[in-house]
Structures are given as C-alpha cells and as structure tokens.
Design an enzyme around this catalytic site. Structure first.
Site, PDB file in Angstrom:
ATOM      1  CG  HIS A  32      -1.883   1.070   1.343  1.00 23.81           C
ATOM      2  ND1 HIS A  32      -3.093   1.052   0.684  1.00 23.81           N
ATOM      3  CD2 HIS A  32      -1.851   2.243   2.041  1.00 23.81           C
ATOM      4  CE1 HIS A  32      -3.769   2.152   0.967  1.00 23.81           C
ATOM      5  NE2 HIS A  32      -3.034   2.902   1.788  1.00 23.81           N
ATOM      6  CG  HIS A  65      -4.936   5.795   0.008  1.00 26.60           C
ATOM      7  ND1 HIS A  65      -4.853   5.789   1.382  1.00 26.60           N
ATOM      8  CD2 HIS A  65      -6.006   6.578  -0.296  1.00 26.60           C
ATOM      9  CE1 HIS A  65      -5.824   6.546   1.886  1.00 26.60           C
ATOM     10  NE2 HIS A  65      -6.526   7.037   0.887  1.00 26.60           N
ATOM     11  CG  MET A 136      -9.606   7.141   4.466  1.00 26.15           C
ATOM     12  SD  MET A 136      -8.037   6.272   4.334  1.00 26.15           S
ATOM     13  CE  MET A 136      -7.177   6.778   5.840  1.00 26.15           C
ATOM     14  CG  ASP A 174      -5.443   3.191   4.905  1.00 29.68           C
ATOM     15  OD1 ASP A 174      -4.611   2.982   5.802  1.00 29.68           O
ATOM     16  OD2 ASP A 174      -5.206   3.906   3.906  1.00 29.68           O
TER      17      ASP A 174
HETATM   18  C1  DX5 Z   1      -3.189   7.419   6.464  1.00 24.42           C
HETATM   19  C2  DX5 Z   1      -2.800   6.385   5.440  1.00 24.42           C
HETATM   20  C3  DX5 Z   1      -2.602   5.020   5.952  1.00 24.42           C
HETATM   21  C4  DX5 Z   1      -1.553   4.876   7.023  1.00 24.42           C
HETATM   22  C5  DX5 Z   1      -2.018   3.829   7.969  1.00 24.42           C
HETATM   23  O1  DX5 Z   1      -3.566   8.568   5.822  1.00 24.42           O
HETATM   24  O2  DX5 Z   1      -3.779   6.305   4.413  1.00 24.42           O
HETATM   25  O3  DX5 Z   1      -2.388   4.089   4.913  1.00 24.42           O
HETATM   26  O4  DX5 Z   1      -0.291   4.519   6.532  1.00 24.42           O
HETATM   27  O5  DX5 Z   1      -1.129   3.767   9.005  1.00 24.42           O
HETATM   28  P1  DX5 Z   1      -1.460   3.074  10.386  1.00 24.42           P
HETATM   29  O6  DX5 Z   1      -1.727   1.621  10.103  1.00 24.42           O
HETATM   30  O7  DX5 Z   1      -0.224   3.308  11.161  1.00 24.42           O
HETATM   31  O8  DX5 Z   1      -2.669   3.760  10.944  1.00 24.42           O
HETATM   32 ZN    ZN Z   2      -3.580   4.635   2.894  1.00 29.95          ZN
END
Ligand code: DX5
Ligand code: ZN
Length: 224
Positions: A32, A65, A136, A174
């Site tokens: 990702h 993303h 999200m 995510d």
């Molecule tokens: C946040 C990102 C995520 C992030 C998640 O805006 O889209 O992909 O890397 O990280 P964790 O798992 O640490 O919350």
């Molecule tokens: Zn992300």
C-alpha cells in the site's frame, strides 16, 4: 480471500527496499502506497519516481492510495510507474465515473476512498463499477493514529449494500488497525487490510507481526 496490505508510510524510507522485501517474504499480498500532496491532506509523501523505484524491487501488486486533489492529473504517470491498483478520494474527484472507467479500461483495479465522515450514500451510483472501496478508519494524512470505532458500523453497512446487490466491490480498510481490532474489522466485512505502524512500527520484527495478523485472518476464515 483476506489480503494484508502493509503501508510503507511506517517503513524506514532510507531502507525501503529492505522493508518491502521483508513484508514480501513474510507473506504480504499487496504493498500500500500513500501518496499525499499537502493539499487534500496536510502531509506530503512520495510521488511517481519513488513508485517507479519500488516497482523494480517487488513483484507484489502496488496499491496507490491517492490523497491528492484532482487525482486524475496523476493517473497516467502512476500507471507508467507500475502501480496495479489506484484509489481516489470521493471528496477530491468531481468526475469519479470518468476516473473509474479510465482506470478499468487500462487494466488497473479501480477504487474509491472515503473519509470517515463521508457517508456511503454518496457511493450509490459508482458502487456497481468499482473494484474496491477504501474506507478510511482514521482521518487521512498520517500513520499511527487511533482507529475511529464508528467506522465499524460503516463497514457493516457497506458490506450489506454490496452483498444485497451482488456487486463485485471489495472493502479495503485503512488506519489504526492492529491485533486489538483486526478481528472485529474482519467480522464487519473488510477484506483488504492496510496496516502501517502495526507492521513496520512495532517493537518487534516484521515477520512476527505479519504472522500474528495472518493467523487472525486464517482463524476468521475458518469460522465463517
Ligand atoms: C493514512 C494512510 C494510511 C496509514 C495507515 O492517511 O492512508 O495508509 O499509513 O497507518 P497506520 O496503520 O499506522 O494507521
Ligand atoms: Zn492509505
């Protein structure tokens, strides 16, 4: 099938190749990539040149993303850089149908991402067309934030909408996911699990973290 998608946002950017190879070896399904522009979200991360370099060192699918305004400006360059999946935010793209068709025509898995406060009602028209919806579970912009628990209900609601209509869309989640909440997130209906700090940021090795999460997904699949 449940897919684990480590987010490299929590990796060591000076040792990206090492970290990506570690998760690949530990059984990651997809990598990702969080692409941020400093406008749609406050943070800035990586762009196409870095994506191109990552493409050279892994054979795993790359999931971009896009947390950027007017994401359609960057589709071609990211496709050229070698990404396989692209999600754009509903809140950032006024022409979602055009974007989704454009991606699918080029063999890219097309996803639409939603911020925690954006209702799934806004997906009604595009849902039959997409390969996945990225829900999200934190406000986008940074890794290491706390999971917003009200998103569980949203995952369940979206899962029901997809199942009732027989759509192909899969649910990616995510933000703030780890051993403490993975099981309930799977029960709610998520199938593609993004994890950053729980994999790269934990005070233990990546392989142990991946093994623990894989065991949780396997157990879930056996129970369902
Ligand atoms: C946040 C990102 C995520 C992030 C998640 O805006 O889209 O992909 O890397 O990280 P964790 O798992 O640490 O919350
Ligand atoms: Zn992300």
């Amino acid at each position: 099938m449940i897919e684990i998608a480590p987010s490299i946002l929590a990796a060591d950017f000076a040792n990206l190749s090492r970290d990506i190879k570690q998760v690949e070896k530990a059984g990651a399904d997809v990598i990702h990539l969080d692409i941020m522009d400093g406008h749609f979200v406050p943070n800035i991360t990586i762009g196409p040149p870095v994506v191109s370099s990552i493409r050279k060192i892994t054979s795993l699918p790359l999931d971009a993303h896009l947390m950027i305004e007017e994401p359609s400006r960057y589709l071609d360059v990211l496709i050229q850089a070698g990404v396989n999946w692209i999600s754009v935010h509903l809140e950032a793209d006024a022409h979602l149908e055009r974007t989704v068709s454009y991606l699918r025509e080029r063999g890219i898995r097309a996803g639409v991402a939603l911020n925690p406060a954006t209702p799934i009602a806004g997906l009604e028209e595009i849902l039959p067309e997409v390969d996945f919806i990225l829900l999200m579970t934190v406000n986008p912009g940074f890794g290491g934030q706390q999971f917003i628990s009200s998103t569980l209900k949203k995952i369940r609601k979206l899962k029901e909408l997809i199942s009732c209509n027989g759509y192909k869309a899969r649910i990616e989640v995510d933000g703030g996911i780890g051993a403490g909440n993975l099981h309930e997130i799977l029960i709610a209906g998520a199938e593609i699990i993004v994890m950053g700090s729980a994999i790269f940021g934990a005070n233990r090795n990546v392989a142990d973290a991946m093994a623990e999460f894989r065991a949780i997904t396997e157990r879930h699949l056996q129970l369902t």
